[in-house]
Design a protein around this motif. Sequence first.
Motif: not given
Length: 453
Positions: A232-234, A201-202, A186-188, A192-193
């Motif tokens: 993430x869909x939008x 980010x840190x 979730x955080x990355x 990744x995409x």
Amino acid sequence: MIEPTLPRARPELIRGGTVETAHGRRVLVAVDPITIGRDASADVQLHDPSVSALHCELRATKRGVVLRDLGSTNGTRVGAVSIVECVLASACSIEVGGSTVRFTPAERVSLAPNEETASALGGLRGSSSEMRRVYAMLRRVAATDLSVLVTGETGTGKELVARALHDLGARKDRPFVVIDCSALPETLAESILFGHEKGAFTGATARVNGAFHAADRGTVFLDELGELAEHLQPRLLRVMAERAVQRVGQNRYEQVDVRVIAATRRDLRREINAGRFREDLYFRIAQTRIELPPLRTRTDDIPEIVAEACARLGQSAAASRVAAYIHGRLGHYDWPGNVRELVNVASVLASLGDVGAGDLLPLQSELPERSKGGRTTLHGTSGSAPAIASASFASAGADADTPVAFALAKRQFEEAYFRDMLASAEGNISEVARRVGLARHQVRAHLKKLGLA
């Protein structure tokens, strides 16, 4: 190279029909599904606010016309009965939300044999009429740059379809980047995409490309698209619509040239009606849909799939024995894990060595009595896959005739099998997954279970 000559396919007999709206529009129901809904993309559009965007579908089959509700808000009814799925056997009225369409069945009609004669395409195997239709569609779509949504049950070979589309198209010499949407942290996930800037980010110590940058002029394959997080869909829609990507921490967009192929085991039309998937994103991705048939509808392809699985293991001589055993002992099994399950079963049987039919005894305590009718009755230990055989050799600490002996033998085989695969693929999990016919997350799970992670 001489292509094998296949027997001329016989026409299929299917039961079709027509649907007619209140305004007199008539649409033929054939093998390809007909969608009824409010959206302009529906094959039968109803201008009724009580009708869902994609409300229900009809499809001609050998049994008759199958009517299936797509998780609509106000339901689909035949007479006084609200249905999830049913087979229409006679003329009737179908109530869709607040509207009514009339269904009229046709006599059995002969479906002309498909001109496609191939028995394989890329990693796909099978010469059934269902698979020949898939091959013909793949050849047509591969020559375009259309986005494609590949649907089908788990284990039907959706990634093989994506790879075939890439390899047959003009982008075949460009990158083919695979993203498993179900495994995105979730955080990355955004990074990744879409990549990120240094300092975004840190821990972001350098500028990093995302999957869409890496696939520039090639193909991005979004596996298990139905698992993509809603936030993430939008962003994915923006990429699809404008072919532009914004890295995390970046204030401008960069153009990318990618073809998008997505796959899902979920029915995204149901997800749209449930509010879990964006309708506009669905229509962007599903410019073309390719649906893979489940193995239970094309069991004639089993010998070809078994032969390929045995050849991959260097056990081609065992193919006829393995196929005969599967036909004799698992002839009524409906293969809920589809081709992936069959390949695993064939691999185990082929690796047990040259044993006679009497040495291969199903473990009835674990074998689901799952017939092609869809009802499952489990005896003893539950499980979706059949226990294949009781090995004819002893495992340490157990009698060879007991289910425990089989479990130990199976584990020993799996450990050796995955060790060899890891070694030959030089530790590349994606390559191991491709060779063994499993999804990457399933390979990782096996490796963790066996202590090989």
